[in-house]
Design a protein around this motif. Structure first.
Motif, mmCIF file in Angstrom:
data_model
loop_
_atom_site.group_PDB
_atom_site.id
_atom_site.type_symbol
_atom_site.label_atom_id
_atom_site.label_comp_id
_atom_site.label_asym_id
_atom_site.label_seq_id
_atom_site.Cartn_x
_atom_site.Cartn_y
_atom_site.Cartn_z
ATOM 1 N N VAL A 155 -10.579 -7.890 8.370
ATOM 2 C CA VAL A 155 -10.471 -6.852 7.360
ATOM 3 C C VAL A 155 -9.390 -5.885 7.603
ATOM 4 C CG1 VAL A 155 -11.707 -5.057 6.117
ATOM 5 C CG2 VAL A 155 -12.788 -6.870 6.979
ATOM 6 N N GLY A 156 -8.460 -5.550 6.508
ATOM 7 C CA GLY A 156 -7.191 -4.969 6.807
ATOM 8 C C GLY A 156 -6.116 -5.782 6.941
ATOM 9 N N PHE A 157 -6.078 -7.177 7.297
ATOM 10 C CA PHE A 157 -5.020 -7.760 7.604
ATOM 11 C C PHE A 157 -4.690 -8.662 6.279
ATOM 12 C CE2 PHE A 157 -3.365 -12.151 9.117
ATOM 13 C CZ PHE A 157 -2.186 -11.492 9.759
ATOM 14 N N LEU A 158 -3.467 -8.477 5.711
ATOM 15 C CA LEU A 158 -2.982 -9.254 4.409
ATOM 16 C C LEU A 158 -4.253 -9.131 3.266
ATOM 17 C CD1 LEU A 158 -1.267 -12.358 6.060
ATOM 18 C CD2 LEU A 158 -0.190 -9.900 5.317
ATOM 19 N N ASP A 159 -4.825 -8.379 3.139
ATOM 20 C CA ASP A 159 -5.943 -8.466 2.030
ATOM 21 C C ASP A 159 -5.893 -7.293 0.930
ATOM 22 O OD1 ASP A 159 -6.790 -6.124 3.483
ATOM 23 O OD2 ASP A 159 -8.593 -6.833 4.428
ATOM 24 N N GLU A 160 -4.892 -6.445 1.153
ATOM 25 C CA GLU A 160 -4.612 -5.251 0.164
ATOM 26 C C GLU A 160 -4.070 -5.762 -1.446
ATOM 27 O OE1 GLU A 160 -4.984 -1.810 -1.182
ATOM 28 O OE2 GLU A 160 -5.426 -2.357 0.952
ATOM 29 N N TRP A 161 -3.411 -6.853 -1.257
ATOM 30 C CA TRP A 161 -3.165 -7.450 -2.639
ATOM 31 C C TRP A 161 -4.407 -8.084 -3.300
ATOM 32 C CZ3 TRP A 161 -3.418 -11.912 -5.033
ATOM 33 C CH2 TRP A 161 -2.607 -12.240 -6.108
ATOM 34 N N ALA A 162 -5.347 -8.503 -2.644
ATOM 35 C CA ALA A 162 -6.367 -9.258 -3.159
ATOM 36 C C ALA A 162 -7.348 -7.976 -3.685
ATOM 37 C CB ALA A 162 -7.374 -10.138 -2.252
ATOM 38 N N PHE A 163 -7.227 -6.934 -2.952
ATOM 39 C CA PHE A 163 -8.127 -5.686 -3.062
ATOM 40 C C PHE A 163 -7.573 -5.262 -4.651
ATOM 41 C CE2 PHE A 163 -9.392 -4.747 1.611
ATOM 42 C CZ PHE A 163 -10.455 -5.761 1.446
ATOM 43 N N GLN A 164 -6.372 -4.862 -4.517
ATOM 44 C CA GLN A 164 -5.754 -4.304 -5.930
ATOM 45 C C GLN A 164 -5.977 -5.433 -6.990
ATOM 46 O OE1 GLN A 164 -4.880 -1.137 -5.822
ATOM 47 N NE2 GLN A 164 -5.352 -0.960 -3.717
ATOM 48 N N LEU A 165 -5.956 -6.616 -6.878
ATOM 49 C CA LEU A 165 -5.915 -7.500 -8.015
ATOM 50 C C LEU A 165 -7.491 -7.441 -8.324
ATOM 51 C CD1 LEU A 165 -4.590 -9.619 -9.714
ATOM 52 C CD2 LEU A 165 -5.296 -11.396 -7.901
ATOM 53 N N ALA A 166 -8.387 -7.275 -7.368
ATOM 54 C CA ALA A 166 -9.782 -7.375 -7.799
ATOM 55 C C ALA A 166 -10.058 -5.959 -8.897
ATOM 56 C CB ALA A 166 -10.569 -7.196 -6.577
#
Length: 368
Positions: free
Chosen positions: A353-364
Motif C-alpha cells: 500500500v502506497g507503492f505505485l497505487d495513487e493512479w488507481a486510487f484517483q481513477l477509482a
C-alpha cells in the motif's frame, strides 16, 4: 561494489539492514527516510580515509548540511550513538561510528570512530558522485573550474556539468551506455542522442571563454537551425543535463547517487532516464536513485524485461513510517524498508500500500 548497508540510530533510521544492488531505487512518501539513507552514504564518502580514533568532523560539507549534533541522532534513542557500515564481499567492511555528549545539542561536529578493513572499498566510497534534487536551473553562463574539470567533480547541484562537458565532449562513452539510435560514440554525440528522449530536436552546444563555460541549446539543422539561451527553453533540458553527462561519463566501478531524476521531465523522458540507469547498472556502475516517479521505475522494469539488465541487479527499497508505543507511553516513529524485487518479465514481487497505487486510487474516484 557495495552489497549491503547497515544503519543504526541515524536520524529516522532506527535499525536498518538493506541489501543493495548495482541499481537501487529508493521509493516512498515524503519524510519516510530516503534522503537520510543517502546522507548516511555521503557520511561514509566524506570520512572514508579517516584513520581509526577520535576526531572532530564537520556536519556541513558541499554534499550535505546536517545541522547540529542533535539533528543526526535517532531522537528516541536512550544514548547518542550511531553506526553506519557498508559491506562488499570482495572489499571488506567500512564502519563509521559516532557518539555524542548527552549534555549538549549544539555541536557543529561530533567525534567519530572509523575502522577500514580494505583500502579499495574506502577508495570507491570516497569517489562517490552525487547530484541532489536541488540542481541548478536554466542559465547560459556556468563556472569554469579547472580543478573541478580535471577531477570530474560535478558538484551536488550539477554546477560543473557544463564545464566538464565542454572539456570532455570528444571522450568515448563505454559501449554499454550507447543509445540504440546513434553511431556517434562521443560524449557529445551520446548526450544529443539521449536528449532526444527528453526534448526531440534539441542539441546541446558548449563553449569556453577565459573564465566561463557557455551553454546553448539548438533546434533544427542547416540554415533553418537556431540556437537559444537555456533561459528561453525551459527547465527540463537544463535539469536533466547534469544527470545525462554524469552517467554517460561514468566507468565500471563508479558509484553515482541521483535524487529525483524525474524533475521537470515529460513521462517519456522519465522512462528513458530509467532505461539509461539500467544500462549503467548492467555496465558495472553502481546507482542509488531516489525517485517518486512510476515512469522511472517502469523504464527500469521494461529494461529488465528486454534483457538490458539482469533482474538480480535491481532492487527497490520502499520506505514507510512506522509508529510504536514506547515503554513510557510515548509514540516512537521510525523508518521501515521493504525490499521489492523485479522478475525477468519486469513484474514486481509485491505491491505494498502506497507503492505505485495513487493512479488507481484517483481513477477509482473518477469512476464512482
Amino acid at each position: 561494489m557495495i552489497q549491503s548497508l547497515e544503519i543504526v540510530q541515524f536520524k529516522s533510521l532506527k535499525n536498518i539492514c538493506l541489501d543493495v544492488a548495482p541499481l537501487t531505487l529508493l521509493s516512498g512518501q515524503n519524510g519516510s527516510g530516503k534522503s537520510s539513507l543517502l546522507q548516511a552514504l555521503l557520511l561514509l564518502k566524506e570520512n572514508a580515509w579517516k584513520q581509526s580514533g577520535n576526531y572532530s568532523a564537520s556536519l556541513e560539507t558541499p554534499f550535505y548540511s546536517l545541522g547540529h549534533q542533535s539533528d543526526i541522532f535517532y531522537q528516541w534513542a536512550s544514548e547518542r550513538t550511531l553506526h553506519i557500515s557498508a559491506f562488499a564481499e570482495t572489499e571488506g567492511r567500512l564502519v563509521f561510528s559516532a557518539s555524542g555528549s548527552s549534555e549538549t545539542s549544539d555541536w557543529d561536529s561530533v567525534d567519530f570512530r572509523l575502522d577500514v578493513d580494505k583500502k579499495h572499498l574506502a577508495e570507491n566510497l570516497s569517489n562517490i558522485q552525487y547530484l541532489s534534487a536541488d540542481r541548478i536551473g536554466p542559465r547560459s553562463e556556468h563556472a569554469l573550474s579547472r580543478k573541478a574539470m580535471s577531477a570530474k567533480f560535478w558538484g551536488s547541484h550539477g554546477e560543473n556539468a557544463v564545464a566538464i562537458l565542454s572539456e570532455n565532449k570528444d571522450q568515448e562513452v563505454i559501449p554499454e551506455l550507447l543509445h540504440e539510435n546513434s553511431n556517434d560514440t562521443t560524449l557529445q554525440g551520446q548526450l544529443d542522442a539521449w536528449m532526444q528522449e527528453i526534448s526531440p530536436g534539441a542539441a546541446i552546444r558548449t563553449e569556453q571563454t577565459q573564465n566561463k563555460a557557455i551553454l546553448k541549446i539548438g533546434f533544427g539543422r542547416g540554415r533553418g537551425g537556431r540556437e537559444f539561451r537555456p533561459e528561453n527553453v525551459g527547465f527540463g533540458i537544463s535539469i536533466s543535463l547534469p544527470i545525462l553527462t554524469m552517467v554517460l561519463s561514468a566507468r565500471k566501478g563508479d558509484c553515482l547517487i541521483v535524487e529525483n531524476p524525474e524533475a521537470h521531465l515529460h513521462p517519456r523522458g522519465q522512462a528513458s532516464i530509467g532505461r539509461l540507469f539500467a544500462k549503467a547498472a548492467a555496465a558495472g556502475i553502481q546507482m542509488f536513485v531516489e525517485t517518486h516517479s512510476d515512469h522511472v521505475l517502469n523504464g527500469v522494469r521494461v529494461a529488465v524485461k528486454n534483457g538490458i539488465l539482469d533482474s538480480k541487479k535491481a532492487v527497490i527499497a520502499f520506505f514507510e513510517r512506522r509508529t510504536e508505543q514506547t515503554q513510557n507511553g510515548l509514540e516512537e516513529q521510525f523508518s521501515h524498508i521493504r525490499q521489492l524485487r523485479i522478475d525477468n518479465d519486469g513484474e514486481m514481487d509485491d505491491y505494498p500500500v502506497g507503492f505505485l497505487d495513487e493512479w488507481a486510487f484517483q481513477l477509482a474516484k473518477l469512476l464512482k
